[in-house]
Design an enzyme around this catalytic site. Structure first.
Site, mmCIF file in Angstrom:
data_model
loop_
_atom_site.group_PDB
_atom_site.id
_atom_site.type_symbol
_atom_site.label_atom_id
_atom_site.label_comp_id
_atom_site.label_asym_id
_atom_site.label_seq_id
_atom_site.Cartn_x
_atom_site.Cartn_y
_atom_site.Cartn_z
ATOM 1 C CG ASN A 7 -1.700 1.258 1.408
ATOM 2 O OD1 ASN A 7 -1.741 2.104 0.500
ATOM 3 N ND2 ASN A 7 -2.340 1.418 2.558
ATOM 4 C CE LYS A 9 0.013 3.122 4.789
ATOM 5 N NZ LYS A 9 0.098 3.176 6.235
ATOM 6 C CG HIS A 93 -5.764 1.859 5.195
ATOM 7 N ND1 HIS A 93 -5.224 2.830 6.009
ATOM 8 C CD2 HIS A 93 -4.799 0.914 5.037
ATOM 9 C CE1 HIS A 93 -3.973 2.478 6.316
ATOM 10 N NE2 HIS A 93 -3.700 1.328 5.730
ATOM 11 C CD GLU A 95 -2.723 5.424 6.795
ATOM 12 O OE1 GLU A 95 -2.737 5.474 5.550
ATOM 13 O OE2 GLU A 95 -1.824 4.836 7.432
ATOM 14 C CD GLU A 165 -3.259 -2.567 7.162
ATOM 15 O OE1 GLU A 165 -2.157 -2.774 6.671
ATOM 16 O OE2 GLU A 165 -3.935 -1.550 6.915
ATOM 17 N N GLY A 171 2.812 2.075 10.800
ATOM 18 C CA GLY A 171 3.776 3.168 10.672
ATOM 19 C C GLY A 171 4.514 3.493 11.956
ATOM 20 C CB SER A 211 5.509 -2.071 11.924
ATOM 21 O OG SER A 211 5.135 -0.745 12.253
HETATM 22 P P1 13P Z 1 3.279 0.265 7.578
HETATM 23 O O1 13P Z 1 3.761 -1.037 6.962
HETATM 24 O O2 13P Z 1 4.040 1.456 7.083
HETATM 25 O O3 13P Z 1 3.179 0.164 9.061
HETATM 26 O O4 13P Z 1 1.775 0.495 7.028
HETATM 27 C C1 13P Z 1 0.860 -0.540 7.117
HETATM 28 C C2 13P Z 1 -0.365 -0.188 6.363
HETATM 29 O O5 13P Z 1 -1.103 0.702 6.727
HETATM 30 C C3 13P Z 1 -0.650 -0.932 5.120
HETATM 31 O O6 13P Z 1 -1.930 -0.690 4.654
#
Ligand code: 13P
Length: 251
Positions: A7, A9, A93, A95, A165, A171, A211
Site C-alpha cells: 500500500n 499511500k 483502511h 487512515e 491492521e 507506521g 510495520s
Molecule cells: P506500515 O507497513 O508502514 O506500518 O503500514 C501498514 C499499512 O497501513 C498498510 O496498509
C-alpha cells in the site's frame, strides 16, 4: 499461495512509480509462482499504468467511491478503477476511518459498490491502542466485520480479502506479536465463517499489516492463520519489497 501487497499511500509521482517498477523487475523477476504480488498505488500512478504489463504484479486502488457514478466531485468509481486493469481495492483502511472519519456505513457502501463494480475488496479492520488496552480489541474487530459485511449472506470464492491492521502497529515500527496476530486472525476466520457460511468463510485470505519489514516478516507470514502481508513503508523500496516477496515464497 501467500500474498504480498504494497500500500503506497500518498507516495510516488508517476515517474517515481515507474522507477520503482523498473528496479523491482530487475531484482524480483521472475516472480515466484507461489506468491501473489499486489501494489496499491495512488489513483494518478494507477491510471498511468493502465494497459501496461507489469510482469505479473496485480494492481489495486486505495479507495473507491460509495456510488457507481454521478455528481461527486473528487471521487473515483469502480468502473474507472476497473478501466485501469486493477483488480483489488482497499476498503476501510485505518487512515480512511481515523484520519478522514469514514463511518461504518460509508465503509459498508464502498464495499458493496466495489463488489457490484467487479472489484475485489480488501477489507481492512483493526483496533486502536486505547481499544486494545481497554480489552475491547476483539469486540471492535468483530463489529467492523459485521458493519462492513452486513446483508452479504454469501460470497463466491475469490471475491473478498480481509487485512488485519492494528492501528497502533501502522507506521510505528512496532508490529503485533505473533500470538496477538494468531488470536485475531483466528477470530476473524471464525467470524467470517459465521457471517458468510463455512465454505466462503474458509476461503477468504486474511493478511496482516502493521510495520511489516524483512526483519519480522519471516515469522509472521509463516503463521498458519496468515495468508500474507499488507505492507506500507517497506513496499516503497524495491529492495525491501523484493525481500518480502522472497520470504513469502519460502513459506
Ligand atoms: P506500515 O507497513 O508502514 O506500518 O503500514 C501498514 C499499512 O497501513 C498498510 O496498509
Amino acid at each position: 499461495m501467500k500474498i504480498v501487497a504494497g500500500n503506497w499511500k500518498m507516495y510516488k509521482t508517476i515517474d517515481e512509480a515507474q522507477v520503482f517498477f523498473r528496479e523491482f523487475a530487475a531484482l524480483a523477476l521472475p516472480l515466484p509462482q507461489n506468491v501473489e504480488v499486489v501494489i496499491f498505488p495512488n489513483y494518478i500512478a494507477l491510471g498511468a499504468f493502465a494497459g501496461t504489463a507489469l510482469n505479473g504484479v496485480i494492481l489495486g486502488a486505495q479507495d473507491v467511491a460509495a456510488d457507481a457514478e454521478g455528481a461527486f466531485t473528487g471521487e473515483v468509481s469502480p468502473a474507472m478503477i476497473r478501466s485501469t486493469g486493477a483488480k483489488y481495492v482497499l476498503i476501510g483502511h485505518s487512515e480512511r476511518r481515523h484520519v478522514f472519519g469514514e463511518s461504518p456505513d460509508v465503509v459498508h457502501r464502498k464495499l458493496l459498490n466495489a463488489m457490484e463494480g467487479s472489484l475485489v475488496p480488501v477489507l481492512c479492520v483493526g483496533e486502536t491502542l486505547a481499544e486494545r488496552t481497554s480489552g475491547r480489541a476483539t469486540e471492535v474487530v468483530r463489529g467492523q466485520l459485521d458493519g462492513a459485511l452486513s446483508g452479504i449472506a454469501h460470497l463466491d470464492r475469490g471475491h473478498l480479502m480481509v487485512a488485519y491492521e492494528p492501528v497502533w502497529a501502522i507506521g510505528t515500527g512496532a508490529n503485533a506479536e505473533n500470538d496477538q496476530i494468531e488470536e485475531m486472525h483466528s477470530l476473524i476466520r471464525s467470524h467470517l465463517r459465521q457471517l458468510l457460511g463455512d465454505g466462503a468463510g474458509r476461503g477468504i485470505p486474511i493478511l496482516y499489516g502493521g510495520s511489516v519489514k524483512p526483519a519480522n516478516f519471516r515469522s509472521i507470514v509463516a503463521l498458519p492463520s496468515v495468508d500474507g502481508g499488507l505492507v506500507g513503508g517497506a513496499s516503497l523500496v524495491p529492495a525491501s519489497f523484493t525481500e518480502l516477496v522472497k520470504i513469502a515464497a519460502q513459506c
